[in-house]
Enzyme design. Structure first.
Site, PDB file in Angstrom:
ATOM      1  N   GLN A 169       0.846  -1.193   0.000  1.00 21.22           N
ATOM      2  CA  GLN A 169       0.000   0.000   0.000  1.00 21.22           C
ATOM      3  C   GLN A 169       0.881   1.242   0.000  1.00 21.22           C
ATOM      4  OE1 GLN A 169      -3.393  -0.731   3.073  1.00 21.22           O
ATOM      5  NE2 GLN A 169      -1.679  -2.025   3.644  1.00 21.22           N
TER       6      GLN A 169
ATOM      7  N   ILE B 250       3.571   4.181  -0.955  1.00 19.70           N
ATOM      8  CA  ILE B 250       3.848   4.984  -2.145  1.00 19.70           C
ATOM      9  C   ILE B 250       5.320   5.379  -2.203  1.00 19.70           C
ATOM     10  CG2 ILE B 250       1.501   5.926  -2.252  1.00 19.70           C
ATOM     11  CD1 ILE B 250       2.741   8.466  -0.833  1.00 19.70           C
TER      12      ILE B 250
ATOM     13  N   HIS C 156      -1.538   1.532  -4.134  1.00 18.94           N
ATOM     14  CA  HIS C 156      -1.921   2.931  -3.922  1.00 18.94           C
ATOM     15  C   HIS C 156      -1.038   3.908  -4.705  1.00 18.94           C
ATOM     16  CE1 HIS C 156      -4.094   1.710   0.051  1.00 18.94           C
ATOM     17  NE2 HIS C 156      -4.757   1.372  -1.032  1.00 18.94           N
TER      18      HIS C 156
ATOM     19  N   CYS D 157      -4.806  17.233 -19.314  1.00 18.59           N
ATOM     20  CA  CYS D 157      -4.389  16.643 -20.605  1.00 18.59           C
ATOM     21  C   CYS D 157      -3.706  15.286 -20.423  1.00 18.59           C
ATOM     22  CB  CYS D 157      -3.499  17.609 -21.390  1.00 18.59           C
ATOM     23  SG  CYS D 157      -1.827  17.771 -20.743  1.00 18.59           S
TER      24      CYS D 157
ATOM     25  N   CYS E 241       1.045  22.071 -15.364  1.00 20.41           N
ATOM     26  CA  CYS E 241       1.446  21.432 -16.613  1.00 20.41           C
ATOM     27  C   CYS E 241       1.977  22.480 -17.596  1.00 20.41           C
ATOM     28  CB  CYS E 241       0.215  20.724 -17.199  1.00 20.41           C
ATOM     29  SG  CYS E 241       0.482  19.960 -18.788  1.00 20.41           S
TER      30      CYS E 241
ATOM     31  N   GLY F 274       3.317  -4.599   8.873  1.00 17.13           N
ATOM     32  CA  GLY F 274       3.190  -3.152   9.097  1.00 17.13           C
ATOM     33  C   GLY F 274       1.964  -2.531   8.469  1.00 17.13           C
TER      34      GLY F 274
ATOM     35  N   GLU G 277       1.116  -3.187  16.586  1.00 16.27           N
ATOM     36  CA  GLU G 277      -0.145  -3.139  17.347  1.00 16.27           C
ATOM     37  C   GLU G 277      -1.074  -4.247  16.855  1.00 16.27           C
ATOM     38  OE1 GLU G 277      -0.566   1.735  17.249  1.00 16.27           O
ATOM     39  OE2 GLU G 277      -1.594   0.463  15.800  1.00 16.27           O
TER      40      GLU G 277
HETATM   41  P1  NAD Z   1      -1.317   2.411   8.806  1.00 17.03           P
HETATM   42  O1  NAD Z   1      -0.645   3.707   9.119  1.00 17.03           O
HETATM   43  O2  NAD Z   1      -2.797   2.349   8.876  1.00 17.03           O
HETATM   44  O3  NAD Z   1      -0.812   1.286   9.807  1.00 17.03           O
HETATM   45  C1  NAD Z   1       0.544   1.034   9.990  1.00 17.03           C
HETATM   46  C2  NAD Z   1       0.674  -0.087  11.012  1.00 17.03           C
HETATM   47  O4  NAD Z   1       2.040  -0.423  11.091  1.00 17.03           O
HETATM   48  C3  NAD Z   1       0.209   0.329  12.405  1.00 17.03           C
HETATM   49  O5  NAD Z   1      -0.733  -0.629  12.872  1.00 17.03           O
HETATM   50  C4  NAD Z   1       1.508   0.292  13.234  1.00 17.03           C
HETATM   51  O6  NAD Z   1       1.309  -0.255  14.529  1.00 17.03           O
HETATM   52  C5  NAD Z   1       2.389  -0.616  12.440  1.00 17.03           C
HETATM   53  N1  NAD Z   1       3.823  -0.325  12.543  1.00 17.03           N
HETATM   54  C6  NAD Z   1       4.433   0.887  12.606  1.00 17.03           C
HETATM   55  N2  NAD Z   1       5.764   0.745  12.640  1.00 17.03           N
HETATM   56  C7  NAD Z   1       6.002  -0.596  12.592  1.00 17.03           C
HETATM   57  C8  NAD Z   1       7.189  -1.381  12.595  1.00 17.03           C
HETATM   58  N3  NAD Z   1       8.410  -0.823  12.675  1.00 17.03           N
HETATM   59  N4  NAD Z   1       7.065  -2.731  12.534  1.00 17.03           N
HETATM   60  C9  NAD Z   1       5.830  -3.318  12.491  1.00 17.03           C
HETATM   61  N5  NAD Z   1       4.679  -2.626  12.486  1.00 17.03           N
HETATM   62  C10 NAD Z   1       4.768  -1.273  12.531  1.00 17.03           C
HETATM   63  O7  NAD Z   1      -0.744   1.953   7.427  1.00 17.03           O
HETATM   64  P2  NAD Z   1      -1.449   1.196   6.233  1.00 17.03           P
HETATM   65  O8  NAD Z   1      -2.179   0.018   6.743  1.00 17.03           O
HETATM   66  O9  NAD Z   1      -0.392   1.033   5.206  1.00 17.03           O
HETATM   67  O10 NAD Z   1      -2.546   2.218   5.699  1.00 17.03           O
HETATM   68  C11 NAD Z   1      -2.213   3.597   5.550  1.00 17.03           C
HETATM   69  C12 NAD Z   1      -2.389   4.209   4.191  1.00 17.03           C
HETATM   70  O11 NAD Z   1      -1.489   5.300   4.175  1.00 17.03           O
HETATM   71  C13 NAD Z   1      -1.984   3.342   3.034  1.00 17.03           C
HETATM   72  O12 NAD Z   1      -2.977   3.480   2.087  1.00 17.03           O
HETATM   73  C14 NAD Z   1      -0.675   3.952   2.474  1.00 17.03           C
HETATM   74  O13 NAD Z   1      -0.810   4.178   1.082  1.00 17.03           O
HETATM   75  C15 NAD Z   1      -0.569   5.294   3.096  1.00 17.03           C
HETATM   76  N6  NAD Z   1       0.780   5.634   3.649  1.00 17.03           N
HETATM   77  C16 NAD Z   1       1.920   5.252   2.994  1.00 17.03           C
HETATM   78  C17 NAD Z   1       3.161   5.549   3.537  1.00 17.03           C
HETATM   79  C18 NAD Z   1       4.404   5.091   2.805  1.00 17.03           C
HETATM   80  O14 NAD Z   1       4.377   4.973   1.579  1.00 17.03           O
HETATM   81  N7  NAD Z   1       5.515   4.795   3.530  1.00 17.03           N
HETATM   82  C19 NAD Z   1       3.262   6.249   4.745  1.00 17.03           C
HETATM   83  C20 NAD Z   1       2.076   6.636   5.384  1.00 17.03           C
HETATM   84  C21 NAD Z   1       0.845   6.313   4.818  1.00 17.03           C
HETATM   85 ZN    ZN Z   2      -1.780  19.347 -19.123  1.00 20.27          ZN
END
Ligand code: NAD
Ligand code: ZN
Length: 257
Positions: A107, A109, A125, A136, A158, A198, A226
């Site tokens: 998920q 980015i 995502h 465009c 753009c 994660g 968590e």
């Molecule tokens: P979330 O933020 O909902 O959940 C993250 C989970 O990871 C939490 O439950 C937390 O307890 C756990 N966590 C944090 N650090 C950890 C570690 N070191 N080891 C193990 N677990 C750990 O994230 P999600 O479920 O990915 O959903 C959030 C949305 O936000 C997604 O759609 C994503 O696209 C976006 N997002 C992406 C990024 C990124 O690209 N790095 C950062 C923030 C949010």
């Molecule tokens: Zn354009």
């Protein structure tokens, strides 16, 4: 120090991975926190404090007020562009290279899986590699645009038509990229083991994929700091830091070869 319970769970994950014929990983923001990119749900990160996600991080919000969206994403983009993969990303790349892992569904980015060397990565995502004009549809390399925005705070427009350029990430209210989603579903259906790493499993439809795999007979292992909403359905739950325990599993598998 690790408790004996965790040691035992790590041995079990290593054994499951060694036996699996089609293991996949499903990752979320928690795999990248050790790279310095905050997830969305940890209270101290502040990314969701004082903002209504539907107002700034939705496609409707973006169209109405792109400046608010860019202002909100600015700290996350800045951390992302400066981040490097951590030991958890490298563990997944290593398992794929050894034929132990078939794909990573993410998920995130932040592009850290591909930077760590993972080859088959389904970015549900989107990503910050490219950006598209909302009028465009000309596609641009995103990194220079984002770097410029981080510097001057001016929303990118753009050069061809003057409309706003949107990074190729999926906002609330947008469809997931069809090809990535189909390929990810196929990988989930074929999986016999899913390592969920994660992710709070709160964002749908992405969070349906581990369940889809489970309904098709896969064992689901959840590695998360968590509890998650699907812990009761999992084969094994490890409440631990992914960047600490994934390399430990790599180490165990090397020892047992
Ligand atoms: P979330 O933020 O909902 O959940 C993250 C989970 O990871 C939490 O439950 C937390 O307890 C756990 N966590 C944090 N650090 C950890 C570690 N070191 N080891 C193990 N677990 C750990 O994230 P999600 O479920 O990915 O959903 C959030 C949305 O936000 C997604 O759609 C994503 O696209 C976006 N997002 C992406 C990024 C990124 O690209 N790095 C950062 C923030 C949010
Ligand atoms: Zn354009």
């Amino acid at each position: 120090m690790m408790t004996r319970d965790i040691q035992e769970s790590l041995n079990r994950v290593a054994a499951l991975l060694a036996q699996a014929k089609h293991a996949i990983a499903f990752t979320g923001a928690g795999i990248s926190t050790a790279s310095g990119i905050p997830d969305f749900r940890s209270p101290e990160c502040g990314l969701w404090n004082n903002v209504d996600p539907l107002a700034v991080a939705s496609i409707y919000g973006f169209r109405q007020n792109p400046q608010a969206f860019f202002d909100w994403i600015r700290p996350l983009a800045s951390l992302t562009l400066n981040a490097n993969p951590n030991a958890a990303h490298y563990a997944l790349a290593k398992w794929e290279a050894k034929g132990l892992l078939k794909a990573v569904i993410t998920q995130n980015i932040d592009m850290l899986h591909t930077r760590a060397g993972s080859k088959r990565v389904y970015e549900l995502h989107g990503h910050l590699r490219e950006a598209t004009c909302i009028h465009c549809f000309t596609v641009y390399a995103a990194v220079p645009l984002i770097q410029q925005f981080i510097e001057d705070g001016v929303v990118p427009h753009c050069p061809k038509c003057g409309s706003v350029i949107k990074p190729n990430l999926i906002l609330f209210g947008e469809q997931l990229p069809a090809r990535e989603l189909m390929a990810a579903k196929e990988a989930a259906r074929n999986a016999d083991l899913v390592l969920v790493i994660g992710s709070s499993l709160e964002v749908f439809p992405a969070a349906d994929l581990p369940l889809l795999a489970q309904r098709n007979g896969a064992k689901v292992v959840i590695i998360n700091l968590e509890p998650t909403r699907f812990d009761s359905l999992a084969y094994l739950v490890l409440q631990a830091d992914a960047a600490v325990v994934l390399p430990q599993i790599v180490h165990r598998m090397e020892l047992s070869q």
